[in-house]
Design an enzyme around this catalytic site. Structure first.
Site, PDB file in Angstrom:
ATOM      1  N   SER A 124      -5.304 -27.184  36.768  1.00  9.71           N
ATOM      2  CA  SER A 124      -6.747 -26.969  36.642  1.00  9.71           C
ATOM      3  C   SER A 124      -7.010 -25.749  35.767  1.00  9.71           C
ATOM      4  O   SER A 124      -6.201 -24.816  35.729  1.00  9.71           O
ATOM      5  CB  SER A 124      -7.312 -26.728  38.040  1.00  9.71           C
ATOM      6  OG  SER A 124      -8.585 -26.148  37.972  1.00  9.71           O
ATOM      7  N   TYR A 150      -6.881 -22.500  46.764  1.00 18.34           N
ATOM      8  CA  TYR A 150      -6.697 -23.736  45.990  1.00 18.34           C
ATOM      9  C   TYR A 150      -6.166 -23.393  44.588  1.00 18.34           C
ATOM     10  O   TYR A 150      -5.178 -23.967  44.121  1.00 18.34           O
ATOM     11  CB  TYR A 150      -8.022 -24.507  45.871  1.00 18.34           C
ATOM     12  CG  TYR A 150      -7.994 -25.564  44.790  1.00 18.34           C
ATOM     13  CD1 TYR A 150      -7.283 -26.739  44.971  1.00 18.34           C
ATOM     14  CD2 TYR A 150      -8.662 -25.375  43.573  1.00 18.34           C
ATOM     15  CE1 TYR A 150      -7.226 -27.698  43.966  1.00 18.34           C
ATOM     16  CE2 TYR A 150      -8.615 -26.326  42.568  1.00 18.34           C
ATOM     17  CZ  TYR A 150      -7.897 -27.486  42.767  1.00 18.34           C
ATOM     18  OH  TYR A 150      -7.833 -28.428  41.768  1.00 18.34           O
ATOM     19  N   LYS A 154      -2.340 -24.158  42.535  1.00 19.12           N
ATOM     20  CA  LYS A 154      -2.108 -24.725  41.193  1.00 19.12           C
ATOM     21  C   LYS A 154      -1.215 -23.787  40.379  1.00 19.12           C
ATOM     22  O   LYS A 154      -0.277 -24.222  39.704  1.00 19.12           O
ATOM     23  CB  LYS A 154      -3.434 -24.951  40.469  1.00 19.12           C
ATOM     24  CG  LYS A 154      -4.290 -26.041  41.066  1.00 19.12           C
ATOM     25  CD  LYS A 154      -3.639 -27.399  40.931  1.00 19.12           C
ATOM     26  CE  LYS A 154      -4.412 -28.496  41.616  1.00 19.12           C
ATOM     27  NZ  LYS A 154      -3.636 -29.716  41.806  1.00 19.12           N
TER      28      LYS A 154
HETATM   29  P1  NAD Z   1      -8.915 -36.745  45.211  1.00 16.60           P
HETATM   30  O1  NAD Z   1      -9.042 -36.007  46.497  1.00 16.60           O
HETATM   31  O2  NAD Z   1      -9.868 -37.838  44.940  1.00 16.60           O
HETATM   32  O3  NAD Z   1      -7.433 -37.324  45.082  1.00 16.60           O
HETATM   33  C1  NAD Z   1      -6.303 -36.676  45.624  1.00 16.60           C
HETATM   34  C2  NAD Z   1      -5.516 -37.701  46.427  1.00 16.60           C
HETATM   35  O4  NAD Z   1      -4.361 -37.073  46.978  1.00 16.60           O
HETATM   36  C3  NAD Z   1      -6.310 -38.296  47.598  1.00 16.60           C
HETATM   37  O5  NAD Z   1      -6.271 -39.700  47.501  1.00 16.60           O
HETATM   38  C4  NAD Z   1      -5.571 -37.800  48.840  1.00 16.60           C
HETATM   39  O6  NAD Z   1      -5.623 -38.727  49.893  1.00 16.60           O
HETATM   40  C5  NAD Z   1      -4.162 -37.573  48.298  1.00 16.60           C
HETATM   41  N1  NAD Z   1      -3.367 -36.577  49.027  1.00 16.60           N
HETATM   42  C6  NAD Z   1      -3.707 -35.301  49.340  1.00 16.60           C
HETATM   43  N2  NAD Z   1      -2.697 -34.697  49.995  1.00 16.60           N
HETATM   44  C7  NAD Z   1      -1.679 -35.604  50.072  1.00 16.60           C
HETATM   45  C8  NAD Z   1      -0.378 -35.581  50.634  1.00 16.60           C
HETATM   46  N3  NAD Z   1       0.095 -34.505  51.276  1.00 16.60           N
HETATM   47  N4  NAD Z   1       0.387 -36.688  50.533  1.00 16.60           N
HETATM   48  C9  NAD Z   1      -0.079 -37.798  49.920  1.00 16.60           C
HETATM   49  N5  NAD Z   1      -1.300 -37.888  49.378  1.00 16.60           N
HETATM   50  C10 NAD Z   1      -2.087 -36.809  49.466  1.00 16.60           C
HETATM   51  O7  NAD Z   1      -8.937 -35.649  44.052  1.00 16.60           O
HETATM   52  P2  NAD Z   1      -9.078 -35.836  42.468  1.00 16.60           P
HETATM   53  O8  NAD Z   1     -10.378 -35.274  42.057  1.00 16.60           O
HETATM   54  O9  NAD Z   1      -8.707 -37.207  42.072  1.00 16.60           O
HETATM   55  O10 NAD Z   1      -7.972 -34.801  41.996  1.00 16.60           O
HETATM   56  C11 NAD Z   1      -6.653 -35.201  41.676  1.00 16.60           C
HETATM   57  C12 NAD Z   1      -5.835 -33.977  41.309  1.00 16.60           C
HETATM   58  O11 NAD Z   1      -6.456 -33.325  40.196  1.00 16.60           O
HETATM   59  C13 NAD Z   1      -5.748 -32.934  42.423  1.00 16.60           C
HETATM   60  O12 NAD Z   1      -4.451 -32.376  42.419  1.00 16.60           O
HETATM   61  C14 NAD Z   1      -6.777 -31.915  42.015  1.00 16.60           C
HETATM   62  O13 NAD Z   1      -6.469 -30.632  42.519  1.00 16.60           O
HETATM   63  C15 NAD Z   1      -6.660 -31.959  40.501  1.00 16.60           C
HETATM   64  N6  NAD Z   1      -7.877 -31.473  39.818  1.00 16.60           N
HETATM   65  C16 NAD Z   1      -9.082 -32.046  40.121  1.00 16.60           C
HETATM   66  C17 NAD Z   1     -10.236 -31.552  39.518  1.00 16.60           C
HETATM   67  C18 NAD Z   1     -11.596 -32.153  39.848  1.00 16.60           C
HETATM   68  O14 NAD Z   1     -12.599 -31.518  39.534  1.00 16.60           O
HETATM   69  N7  NAD Z   1     -11.686 -33.332  40.439  1.00 16.60           N
HETATM   70  C19 NAD Z   1     -10.165 -30.496  38.605  1.00 16.60           C
HETATM   71  C20 NAD Z   1      -8.919 -29.956  38.313  1.00 16.60           C
HETATM   72  C21 NAD Z   1      -7.778 -30.464  38.928  1.00 16.60           C
HETATM   73  N1  UFG Z   2     -23.445 -26.344  40.891  1.00 15.58           N
HETATM   74  C1  UFG Z   2     -24.753 -26.219  41.317  1.00 15.58           C
HETATM   75  N2  UFG Z   2     -25.138 -26.872  42.458  1.00 15.58           N
HETATM   76  C2  UFG Z   2     -24.269 -27.625  43.192  1.00 15.58           C
HETATM   77  C3  UFG Z   2     -22.911 -27.752  42.750  1.00 15.58           C
HETATM   78  C4  UFG Z   2     -22.540 -27.083  41.592  1.00 15.58           C
HETATM   79  O1  UFG Z   2     -25.561 -25.542  40.691  1.00 15.58           O
HETATM   80  O2  UFG Z   2     -24.677 -28.162  44.234  1.00 15.58           O
HETATM   81  C5  UFG Z   2     -23.046 -25.647  39.656  1.00 15.58           C
HETATM   82  C6  UFG Z   2     -21.987 -24.589  39.930  1.00 15.58           C
HETATM   83  O3  UFG Z   2     -22.592 -23.379  40.314  1.00 15.58           O
HETATM   84  C7  UFG Z   2     -21.308 -24.507  38.573  1.00 15.58           C
HETATM   85  C8  UFG Z   2     -21.432 -25.928  38.004  1.00 15.58           C
HETATM   86  O4  UFG Z   2     -22.451 -26.559  38.767  1.00 15.58           O
HETATM   87  O5  UFG Z   2     -22.012 -23.640  37.757  1.00 15.58           O
HETATM   88  C9  UFG Z   2     -20.154 -26.723  38.137  1.00 15.58           C
HETATM   89  O6  UFG Z   2     -19.703 -26.622  39.478  1.00 15.58           O
HETATM   90  P1  UFG Z   2     -18.564 -27.555  40.076  1.00 15.58           P
HETATM   91  O7  UFG Z   2     -18.365 -27.162  41.509  1.00 15.58           O
HETATM   92  O8  UFG Z   2     -18.846 -28.971  39.772  1.00 15.58           O
HETATM   93  O9  UFG Z   2     -17.296 -27.166  39.207  1.00 15.58           O
HETATM   94  P2  UFG Z   2     -16.580 -25.748  39.024  1.00 15.58           P
HETATM   95  O10 UFG Z   2     -16.682 -25.429  37.587  1.00 15.58           O
HETATM   96  O11 UFG Z   2     -17.015 -24.740  39.988  1.00 15.58           O
HETATM   97  O12 UFG Z   2     -15.122 -26.139  39.522  1.00 15.58           O
HETATM   98  C10 UFG Z   2     -14.282 -26.930  38.764  1.00 15.58           C
HETATM   99  C11 UFG Z   2     -13.332 -27.754  39.640  1.00 15.58           C
HETATM  100  C12 UFG Z   2     -12.380 -26.887  40.384  1.00 15.58           C
HETATM  101  C13 UFG Z   2     -11.735 -25.914  39.460  1.00 15.58           C
HETATM  102  C14 UFG Z   2     -12.768 -25.147  38.659  1.00 15.58           C
HETATM  103  C15 UFG Z   2     -12.175 -24.225  37.640  1.00 15.58           C
HETATM  104  O13 UFG Z   2     -14.054 -28.536  40.580  1.00 15.58           O
HETATM  105  O14 UFG Z   2     -11.374 -27.702  40.965  1.00 15.58           O
HETATM  106  O15 UFG Z   2     -13.580 -26.064  37.950  1.00 15.58           O
HETATM  107  O16 UFG Z   2     -11.431 -24.946  36.744  1.00 15.58           O
HETATM  108  F1  UFG Z   2     -10.989 -25.048  40.172  1.00 15.58           F
END
Ligand code: NAD
Ligand code: UFG
Length: 332
Positions: A124, A150, A154
């Site tokens: 991330s 979290y 990472k």
């Molecule tokens: P998500 O929660 O939809 O998917 C993660 C999946 O992992 C889920 O299906 C969950 O059941 C499974 N899981 C969690 N712990 C587990 C375990 N111990 N064993 C087996 N399965 C397990 O999340 P996502 O948004 O699809 O994110 C996927 C990956 O990308 C994550 O590692 C997340 O940290 C990373 N990521 C997500 C974002 C975002 O904004 N969505 C941003 C940066 C990084």
């Molecule tokens: N926001 C609002 N209202 C809400 C939710 C979010 O105003 O109800 C705003 C937040 O303050 C931020 C922007 O929308 O300014 C984006 O927020 P998100 O929570 O969607 O995303 P972030 O940028 O905070 O977080 C994302 C990922 C994290 C990661 C982070 C840094 O979700 O996993 O970027 O890379 F860690």
């Protein structure tokens, strides 16, 4: 390639499975369903015509994880499985370290045991911490100014992967640092469906639009940005998914790191007004206080992925909103 996708029933994992299958790869999924449903398999099948083999296994269980690897011949692993709620990680740090770091170690052990030599890991932009920079490049320092467990998981997993791939002969690891994934598959069948109360902007907007949350609180309109709200690099989940295919098809020995982002920031106000324009509906919005830990603005420098993987985003925030609305139509 025959690829094991951990976390493959989750949001980004399921979209990546779709793109992998479309590109001709064979996919199997390992997930404990802690934040997703087995239904994802039906949706993947509906879109691609192929149902991935599913292993309901928790990565915290090393023996079960190893059994999966021993029963199959994987050529590569894409590791999405992990807990991802920033706020929850502050409340439950041990659970986050145990699940994310412990799970990654078990996965690497099982890969070592069975000779699987290719790994792609979901990292991330959070690993860049707070450096006062706006555009992040891969060579910048990481692990400084991270504000929550979290983010630390990472950063730690990235280091573990670097050390592991140095110690293993012929091992290839690609670390992908995602910016802000949003959107849904254009079919309308697959999208983001978080359990419980969401934290991220787009899932909250979706729930407000559906009337499940009474209003959207904007966390601060007094940032030093053009319109006062934060700016983020939102990336369509299908573009993000395709980034994994590009990474998989361009692996080399050692560890490589790539940002996956568009390079273009969009403000929170801009996201809301685009959503209102495309949906034709006004969202109930109020201005709240800044959220602790939020940075005013940051985005990816996506040049390295373009140069070395031949990958760049093709879709924009409007496409993501349109696809999200299309997905919501199918939900109701
Ligand atoms: P998500 O929660 O939809 O998917 C993660 C999946 O992992 C889920 O299906 C969950 O059941 C499974 N899981 C969690 N712990 C587990 C375990 N111990 N064993 C087996 N399965 C397990 O999340 P996502 O948004 O699809 O994110 C996927 C990956 O990308 C994550 O590692 C997340 O940290 C990373 N990521 C997500 C974002 C975002 O904004 N969505 C941003 C940066 C990084
Ligand atoms: N926001 C609002 N209202 C809400 C939710 C979010 O105003 O109800 C705003 C937040 O303050 C931020 C922007 O929308 O300014 C984006 O927020 P998100 O929570 O969607 O995303 P972030 O940028 O905070 O977080 C994302 C990922 C994290 C990661 C982070 C840094 O979700 O996993 O970027 O890379 F860690």
């Amino acid at each position: 390639m025959k690829v094991l996708v951990t976390g493959g029933t989750g949001y980004i994992g399921s979209h990546t499975c779709v793109e992998l299958i479309k590109s001709g790869h064979t996919v199997e999924i390992l997930d404990n369903l802690s934040n997703s449903k087995e239904e994802s398999l039906d949706k993947i099948e509906k879109i691609t015509g192929t149902r991935p083999k599913f292993h309901k296994v928790d990565l915290k269980d090393y023996e079960k994880t190893l059994e999966v690897f021993e029963s199959e011949n994987f050529e590569a692993v894409i590791h999405f499985a992990g807990l991802k709620a920033v706020g929850e990680s502050v409340e439950k740090p041990l659970e986050y370290y145990e699940n994310n770091v412990g799970g990654a170690i078990n996965l690497l052990r099982a890969m070592r045991e069975t000779g699987v030599k290719k790994l792609i890991f979901s990292s991330s932009a959070t690993v860049y911490g707070d450096q006062g920079a706006k555009a992040y490049s891969e060579e910048m320092t990481t692990g400084v100014g991270i504000t929550n467990p979290y983010g630390w998981t990472k950063s730690m997993i990235e280091q573990i992967i670097r050390d592991f791939s140095r110690a293993q002969k012929d091992f290839s690891a690609t670390i992908l640092r995602y910016f802000n994934p949003i959107g849904a598959d254009k079919s309308g069948f697959l999208g983001e469906d978080p359990n419980g109360i969401p934290n991220n902007l787009m899932p909250v907007v979706m729930k407000v639009y559906r009337g499940e949350i009474p209003e959207l609180t904007i966390f601060g309109d007094d940032y030093e940005t053009e319109d006062g709200s934060c700016r983020r690099d939102f990336i369509h989940v299908t573009d993000l998914a395709k980034g994994h295919i590009a990474a998989l098809e361009n692996m080399e020995n050692g560890t490589k790191v790539y940002n996956l982002g568009s390079g273009k920031p969009t403000s929170v106000f801009e996201v809301i007004s685009l959503f209102e324009k495309i949906s034709g509906e006004k969202l109930p919005v109020r201005i709240g206080k800044r959220r602790a830990g939020d940075l005013s603005e940051f985005w990816a420098n996506p040049e390295l992925a373009k140069k070395e993987l031949g990958w760049e985003t093709e879709l924009d925030v409007e496409d993501a909103i349109r696809d999200t609305l299309n997905y919501l139509k199918n939900l109701s």
